[in-house]
Scaffold this motif. Sequence first.
Motif, short mmCIF file in Angstrom:
data_model
loop_
_atom_site.label_atom_id
_atom_site.label_comp_id
_atom_site.label_asym_id
_atom_site.label_seq_id
_atom_site.Cartn_x
_atom_site.Cartn_y
_atom_site.Cartn_z
N LYS A 97 0.81 -1.22 0.00
CA LYS A 97 0.00 0.00 0.00
C LYS A 97 0.84 1.27 0.00
O LYS A 97 0.32 2.36 -0.24
N SER A 98 2.12 1.15 0.30
CA SER A 98 3.00 2.31 0.31
C SER A 98 4.42 1.85 -0.01
O SER A 98 4.73 0.66 0.04
N VAL A 99 5.27 2.82 -0.34
CA VAL A 99 6.66 2.50 -0.66
C VAL A 99 7.37 1.94 0.57
O VAL A 99 8.19 1.02 0.46
N GLU A 100 7.04 2.47 1.76
CA GLU A 100 7.67 1.97 2.99
C GLU A 100 7.35 0.50 3.22
O GLU A 100 8.22 -0.30 3.57
N VAL A 101 6.09 0.13 3.03
CA VAL A 101 5.70 -1.27 3.20
C VAL A 101 6.39 -2.14 2.14
O VAL A 101 6.86 -3.24 2.44
N ALA A 102 6.46 -1.62 0.93
CA ALA A 102 7.09 -2.39 -0.15
C ALA A 102 8.57 -2.67 0.14
O ALA A 102 9.08 -3.75 -0.18
#
Length: 284
Positions: A194-199
Amino acid sequence: MTTRTIELPPAKRPPAPGLRRPSHVVADSVTMLNRNLLHMIRYPGLSVFTIVGPVVILLLIVFVFGGTLGAGLPGVDPAGGRAAYLAYVMAGILVITLAGTAGGTATTVSMDMTEGITARFRTMAISRAAVLAGHVLGNTIQGIIAVALVLGVGVAIGFRPTASPVEWVAAAGMVALIAYAISWLGVAMGIQAKSVEVASNMPLVLTLLPLLGSGFVPTDSMPAGLAWFAQYQPFTAFIETIRGLLLGTPLGVNPVLAVGWCLVIVLIGYVWSAANYDRKSVRS
């Protein structure tokens, strides 16, 4: 006075992205590959981290723990010691290097998804398969380069492979296949996040699996339940295949298992990516 009706030929519409001809899909894939390679060059931070991390782990465990951990390792050097542990652990470090590339892939894919770039691609006559293939092929090349550099560091500190030319070719092919399979998982995780951080965090589990395999210690030295998991998880087959090709240790059925696991991972990654690509790119 009679009038004639002139029938005009139907207008030719550009094919939909999903209906592109095979030649167009290949051309689109090359274009997207070039885009990802340029992105890799312009933003080298992720690539550098992919290489630096495994090198730091290699130097730490060899020069700090290698003298003790190398004692009594099977199938490498009966004398034990730091050189024996370097020989044993090198295959695990190379597989960790490949696993680490998934983080960069997931991050770049997630950036494209969240910043609307993928949605823009959907408005163009670009094959969906080409967009995904560009990320996968770019990451595969990055993984092969990273492995070559980390292997060079290993040789510089004393790693001495005994592979024949045929075994070197087989090892290179195995590395490329593993990199290709892991790249599909990285793409799928980047689309799913859902976000770059999670990715950037999702692929960390892949870097842990070599630790829970035969990368650093033999699996039969682990507790029974953990030893069973370590023996049959895919990264152990990857590690044992590369180790056997580079050092001449027994291969057994590991090459067959490694290729089979790669095909399964590619299938999972592709299906996962394709299932979420249209849905997530419409939202972005």
